[in-house]
Write a protein that holds these residues in place. Structure first.
Motif, PDB file in Angstrom:
ATOM      1  N   ALA A   1       0.801  -1.186   0.012  1.00  0.00           N
ATOM      2  CA  ALA A   1      -0.022   0.049  -0.186  1.00  0.00           C
ATOM      3  C   ALA A   1       0.857   1.269   0.006  1.00  0.00           C
ATOM      4  CB  ALA A   1      -0.941   0.111   1.179  1.00  0.00           C
ATOM      5  N   TRP A   2       1.904   1.175   0.736  1.00  0.00           N
ATOM      6  CA  TRP A   2       2.917   2.424   0.897  1.00  0.00           C
ATOM      7  C   TRP A   2       3.461   2.543  -0.672  1.00  0.00           C
ATOM      8  CZ3 TRP A   2       4.591   6.073   4.011  1.00  0.00           C
ATOM      9  CH2 TRP A   2       5.791   6.757   3.667  1.00  0.00           C
TER      10      TRP A   2
ATOM     11  N   LEU B   1       0.669   4.149  -2.901  1.00  0.00           N
ATOM     12  CA  LEU B   1       0.387   5.415  -2.543  1.00  0.00           C
ATOM     13  C   LEU B   1       1.476   6.280  -2.930  1.00  0.00           C
ATOM     14  CD1 LEU B   1      -1.280   5.041   0.748  1.00  0.00           C
ATOM     15  CD2 LEU B   1      -2.305   5.574  -1.369  1.00  0.00           C
TER      16      LEU B   1
ATOM     17  N   HIS C   1       0.500  10.260   4.806  1.00  0.00           N
ATOM     18  CA  HIS C   1       0.829   9.171   3.672  1.00  0.00           C
ATOM     19  C   HIS C   1       0.821   7.856   4.443  1.00  0.00           C
ATOM     20  CE1 HIS C   1       3.529   7.531   0.627  1.00  0.00           C
ATOM     21  NE2 HIS C   1       2.342   7.764  -0.182  1.00  0.00           N
TER      22      HIS C   1
ATOM     23  N   ALA D   1      -1.451   4.437   4.345  1.00  0.00           N
ATOM     24  CA  ALA D   1      -0.757   2.963   3.996  1.00  0.00           C
ATOM     25  C   ALA D   1      -1.111   2.049   4.815  1.00  0.00           C
ATOM     26  CB  ALA D   1       0.729   3.258   3.679  1.00  0.00           C
TER      27      ALA D   1
ATOM     28  N   GLY E   1      -3.413  -1.202   3.631  1.00  0.00           N
ATOM     29  CA  GLY E   1      -2.939  -2.259   3.949  1.00  0.00           C
ATOM     30  C   GLY E   1      -3.473  -3.121   4.723  1.00  0.00           C
TER      31      GLY E   1
END
Length: 85
Positions: A31-32, A35, A56, A60, A64
Motif C-alpha cells: 500500500a505504501w 500510494l 501518507h 498506507a 494495507g
C-alpha cells in the motif's frame, strides 16, 4: 498425550499469528508503494512536511490493513471449505 495436543495447538496458533503479521506487513508495504503515485499536493498544502508524510503513512497502514484482513479472511474461509464434504 494431552501435553502433545496442547503443544501442537499452541504451535498452530503461533504459526497463524506469524502468518498474519507477515501478511499484514507485506500488504502495508504494498500500500505504501502504491500510494507513492498519489499526488497529495492536490489535497494537502505541504505534502513533503511531517504532517503530509504522517498522513501518507496512516493511509498506507489503513489501506494495507484492509487488504490484509481480506486476504486473511479468504485464507481462513478456504481452509473451512474442507469441512463441507
Amino acid at each position: 498425550m494431552n501435553s502433545d495436543l496442547t503443544n501442537s495447538f499452541t504451535s498452530a496458533v503461533g504459526v497463524n499469528g506469524l502468518l498474519y503479521i507477515v501478511v499484514s506487513l507485506i500488504c502495508i508495504a504494498l500500500a505504501w508503494w502504491a500510494l507513492q503515485q498519489l499526488k497529495l499536493d492536490l489535497f494537502i498544502r505541504h505534502p513533503k512536511g511531517p504532517q503530509g508524510k504522517l498522513l501518507h503513512l496512516l493511509l498506507a497502514v489503513v489501506l494495507g490493513r484492509f487488504v490484509a484482513q481480506f486476504l486473511i479472511d479468504y485464507i481462513t474461509w478456504s481452509q473451512m471449505i474442507r469441512y463441507i464434504f
